[in-house]
Design a protein around this motif. Structure first.
Motif, PDB file in Angstrom:
ATOM      1  N   GLU A 114      11.324  -4.374  -3.634  1.00  0.00           N
ATOM      2  CA  GLU A 114      10.821  -3.231  -2.863  1.00  0.00           C
ATOM      3  C   GLU A 114      11.083  -1.906  -3.555  1.00  0.00           C
ATOM      4  O   GLU A 114      10.209  -1.029  -3.596  1.00  0.00           O
ATOM      5  CB  GLU A 114      11.471  -3.235  -1.469  1.00  0.00           C
ATOM      6  CG  GLU A 114      11.001  -2.124  -0.552  1.00  0.00           C
ATOM      7  CD  GLU A 114      11.640  -2.194   0.826  1.00  0.00           C
ATOM      8  OE1 GLU A 114      11.340  -1.317   1.667  1.00  0.00           O
ATOM      9  OE2 GLU A 114      12.442  -3.131   1.047  1.00  0.00           O
ATOM     10  N   ASP A 115      12.260  -1.723  -4.126  1.00  0.00           N
ATOM     11  CA  ASP A 115      12.581  -0.458  -4.784  1.00  0.00           C
ATOM     12  C   ASP A 115      11.706  -0.239  -6.005  1.00  0.00           C
ATOM     13  O   ASP A 115      11.248   0.895  -6.264  1.00  0.00           O
ATOM     14  CB  ASP A 115      14.061  -0.441  -5.178  1.00  0.00           C
ATOM     15  CG  ASP A 115      14.970  -0.430  -3.955  1.00  0.00           C
ATOM     16  OD1 ASP A 115      14.513   0.014  -2.884  1.00  0.00           O
ATOM     17  OD2 ASP A 115      16.130  -0.879  -4.080  1.00  0.00           O
ATOM     18  N   GLU A 116      11.460  -1.276  -6.752  1.00  0.00           N
ATOM     19  CA  GLU A 116      10.618  -1.132  -7.948  1.00  0.00           C
ATOM     20  C   GLU A 116       9.188  -0.779  -7.572  1.00  0.00           C
ATOM     21  O   GLU A 116       8.549   0.065  -8.234  1.00  0.00           O
ATOM     22  CB  GLU A 116      10.652  -2.435  -8.751  1.00  0.00           C
ATOM     23  CG  GLU A 116      12.002  -2.712  -9.402  1.00  0.00           C
ATOM     24  CD  GLU A 116      12.038  -4.061 -10.097  1.00  0.00           C
ATOM     25  OE1 GLU A 116      12.528  -4.123 -11.238  1.00  0.00           O
ATOM     26  OE2 GLU A 116      11.567  -5.050  -9.496  1.00  0.00           O
ATOM     27  N   ILE A 117       8.679  -1.400  -6.514  1.00  0.00           N
ATOM     28  CA  ILE A 117       7.315  -1.076  -6.090  1.00  0.00           C
ATOM     29  C   ILE A 117       7.240   0.343  -5.555  1.00  0.00           C
ATOM     30  O   ILE A 117       6.266   1.079  -5.812  1.00  0.00           O
ATOM     31  CB  ILE A 117       6.841  -2.101  -5.048  1.00  0.00           C
ATOM     32  CG1 ILE A 117       6.710  -3.487  -5.710  1.00  0.00           C
ATOM     33  CG2 ILE A 117       5.508  -1.675  -4.439  1.00  0.00           C
ATOM     34  CD1 ILE A 117       6.331  -4.590  -4.748  1.00  0.00           C
ATOM     35  N   VAL A 150       0.858  -1.185   0.000  1.00  0.00           N
ATOM     36  CA  VAL A 150       0.000   0.000   0.000  1.00  0.00           C
ATOM     37  C   VAL A 150       0.889   1.227   0.000  1.00  0.00           C
ATOM     38  O   VAL A 150       1.695   1.415   0.928  1.00  0.00           O
ATOM     39  CB  VAL A 150      -0.949   0.017   1.209  1.00  0.00           C
ATOM     40  CG1 VAL A 150      -1.818   1.277   1.188  1.00  0.00           C
ATOM     41  CG2 VAL A 150      -1.821  -1.235   1.220  1.00  0.00           C
ATOM     42  N   ASP A 151       0.774   2.025  -1.072  1.00  0.00           N
ATOM     43  CA  ASP A 151       1.561   3.260  -1.200  1.00  0.00           C
ATOM     44  C   ASP A 151       3.054   2.996  -1.052  1.00  0.00           C
ATOM     45  O   ASP A 151       3.789   3.746  -0.394  1.00  0.00           O
ATOM     46  CB  ASP A 151       1.106   4.298  -0.180  1.00  0.00           C
ATOM     47  CG  ASP A 151      -0.319   4.765  -0.437  1.00  0.00           C
ATOM     48  OD1 ASP A 151      -0.739   4.765  -1.605  1.00  0.00           O
ATOM     49  OD2 ASP A 151      -1.016   5.120   0.536  1.00  0.00           O
ATOM     50  N   GLY A 152       3.527   1.916  -1.660  1.00  0.00           N
ATOM     51  CA  GLY A 152       4.950   1.611  -1.671  1.00  0.00           C
ATOM     52  C   GLY A 152       5.469   0.887  -0.448  1.00  0.00           C
ATOM     53  O   GLY A 152       6.668   0.594  -0.377  1.00  0.00           O
ATOM     54  N   GLN A 153       4.620   0.571   0.533  1.00  0.00           N
ATOM     55  CA  GLN A 153       5.034  -0.118   1.748  1.00  0.00           C
ATOM     56  C   GLN A 153       4.311  -1.455   1.862  1.00  0.00           C
ATOM     57  O   GLN A 153       3.108  -1.546   1.586  1.00  0.00           O
ATOM     58  CB  GLN A 153       4.722   0.738   2.991  1.00  0.00           C
ATOM     59  CG  GLN A 153       5.367   2.099   2.988  1.00  0.00           C
ATOM     60  CD  GLN A 153       6.874   2.013   3.091  1.00  0.00           C
ATOM     61  OE1 GLN A 153       7.427   1.129   3.742  1.00  0.00           O
ATOM     62  NE2 GLN A 153       7.555   2.946   2.433  1.00  0.00           N
ATOM     63  N   LYS A 154       5.064  -2.496   2.280  1.00  0.00           N
ATOM     64  CA  LYS A 154       4.437  -3.806   2.453  1.00  0.00           C
ATOM     65  C   LYS A 154       3.486  -3.739   3.628  1.00  0.00           C
ATOM     66  O   LYS A 154       3.863  -3.438   4.752  1.00  0.00           O
ATOM     67  CB  LYS A 154       5.483  -4.879   2.677  1.00  0.00           C
ATOM     68  CG  LYS A 154       4.886  -6.285   2.804  1.00  0.00           C
ATOM     69  CD  LYS A 154       5.937  -7.328   3.127  1.00  0.00           C
ATOM     70  CE  LYS A 154       6.804  -7.613   1.911  1.00  0.00           C
ATOM     71  NZ  LYS A 154       7.711  -8.764   2.166  1.00  0.00           N
ATOM     72  N   ALA A 155       2.198  -4.075   3.378  1.00  0.00           N
ATOM     73  CA  ALA A 155       1.165  -3.982   4.394  1.00  0.00           C
ATOM     74  C   ALA A 155       0.748  -5.344   4.928  1.00  0.00           C
ATOM     75  O   ALA A 155       0.313  -5.449   6.079  1.00  0.00           O
ATOM     76  CB  ALA A 155      -0.062  -3.248   3.853  1.00  0.00           C
TER      77      ALA A 155
END
Length: 432
Positions: free
Chosen positions: A394-397, A328-333
């Protein structure tokens, strides 16, 4: 004076010192002939003037002239004077020592006697004072019984008067302080209310401007979006993938701005003839859900979407690891293991945005008859839909989720936003 005369004088002194008694306490007497007084006749003067030619031995006793006798007498008298002075000094010293000893003894005796006298006088004075005090106490006890009640009454009356005066002063002070405190409190409360009201108005304006601005711009530099105006059984959009969807890993990313969130709102759905719910990304209220092979295998992230605001969602899955995650918004939720482990997503399916096919509807779709559920339809804006046949790191997301980016993120190799063909149906519009 000649040398012979000096020697004679010395001999006389020595003989006188030998003959002189040692006891100073004896009286010293001298007898002088009358011829030795200070009377010198003319015949004697002639004898003095004549010089004796024949010397005699030094210690003999020759005949002396009147001057010789005079000098001898003077010398003897001087020696006796010195002896008397020494004797007087010794007597004075001895006397002083004896007097000092007597004075010390008298002082000691006087101190002892004075101390005893003082002690006796003090004890007598104490006894006298004690007697007087006892008499005074007896008198006071007799008088206090009469005056004690009167004194207590006077003290109580004075105390009551002081208490009443203190109560009056305290009430006046408290009243004044309460008034001043209330006035200050009211002033502060009025100011706080005014400031709070002003802040509310500013927040309302800021929220209004934010919402108005958000409606006009697109996220992450995306130059177009799909607008779903209402819920209906026909409102949806179909996407043609760039190549076959057959894969053992997948990443689905998109931007959404919902106008209303219900119990189930479909965002992305991929289905085949055998399984219409093969791959889905949907909302349930404010939570986001990501499923593989149906509802039994899902990952849920709470507080992922807000009505009227843009949000970026990504769902990843790997068959080899069986791990599904929601970003969610670039962070793993959220993430969940063991999701469809070893499964392969089949090809020849249909990608639908804003709706999902059920079994009957999908069969009808292949028979050119479309049936959807209006309660599951998405309303709002949708943009930046991209699909990869791998799991993004993570960086790509995070790069995909940049709200202030200049581009709409990197494009997927299965579905690429702005490249893949999109067909709008049931009133869906493509807006810039």
């Amino acid at each position: 004076m000649s040398v012979l005369r000096i020697v004679q004088v010395v001999c006389l002194v020595v003989s006188a010192s030998v003959v002189m008694p040692q006891n100073y306490e004896d009286s010293i007497r001298f007898s002088y002939d009358e011829s030795y007084y200070n009377v010198i006749s003319e015949g004697d003067q002639s004898e003095v003037d004549t010089h004796t030619v024949t010397p005699s031995s030094p210690c003999t006793a020759p005949e002396f002239s009147k001057w010789d006798k005079l000098f001898t007498m003077l010398e003897n008298s001087q020696m006796k004077e010195n002896m008397l002075l020494q004797y007087s000094d010794d007597i004075v010293k001895l006397g002083l020592q004896s007097v000092r000893a007597e004075m010390l003894e008298m002082a000691a005796q006087s101190r002892a006697s004075c101390a005893a006298a003082v002690e006796n006088s003090v004890s007598r004075a104490e006894a006298h004072i004690e007697e007087k005090l006892l008499q005074a106490l007896e008198r006071l006890h007799g008088v206090s019984a009469q005056h004690q009640a009167q004194q207590m009454e006077q003290i109580l009356e004075a105390t009551k008067e002081q208490v009443t005066q203190l109560d009056k002063v305290e009430k006046n002070c408290i009243h004044d302080r309460v008034k001043s405190f209330q006035s200050r409190h009211l002033e502060k409360e009025e100011r706080a209310q005014a400031i709070s009201a002003e802040l509310r108005r500013l927040n309302e304006k800021l929220d209004f401007y934010t919402r108005a601005t958000a409606r006009q711009i697109l996220p992450a530099g995306c130059d177009m979006a799909l607008f779903f105006p209402m819920r209906s059984p026909k409102t949806h959009a179909e996407v043609t993938p760039q190549r076959s969807m057959k894969t053992h890993a997948v990443t689905v990313c998109l931007w959404i701005k919902p106008t209303e969130t219900l119990n189930k709102t479909v965002l992305f759905s991929y289905g085949t003839a055998t399984n219409p719910l093969e791959l889905q990304l949907l909302l349930s209220g404010s939570s986001a859900l990501f499923t593989v092979r149906g509802e039994a295998h899902l990952v849920e992230a709470r507080s992922a979407a807000t009505e009227g605001l843009w949000a970026h969602l990504c769902g990843t899955w790997s068959s080899q690891q069986g791990l599904a995650s929601l970003w969610v918004d670039g962070q793993k939720a959220a993430s969940s293991p063991g999701v469809a482990e070893g499964h392969e997503i089949p090809a020849d399916g249909v990608i639908t945005l804003g709706q999902e096919y059920n079994g009957e509807g999908l069969a009808k779709r292949f028979g050119f008859q479309e049936t959807f559920n209006a309660d599951e339809a998405f309303t709002g804006k949708l943009s930046g839909v991209n699909v990869w046949d791998r799991v993004l790191d993570e960086d790509e997301i995070s790069e995909q989720a940049r709200l202030e980016g200049r581009t709409c993120g990197s494009r997927g190799n299965l579905v690429a936003w702005g490249v893949s063909q999109i067909v709008e149906r049931g009133g869906v519009k493509l807006i810039n």
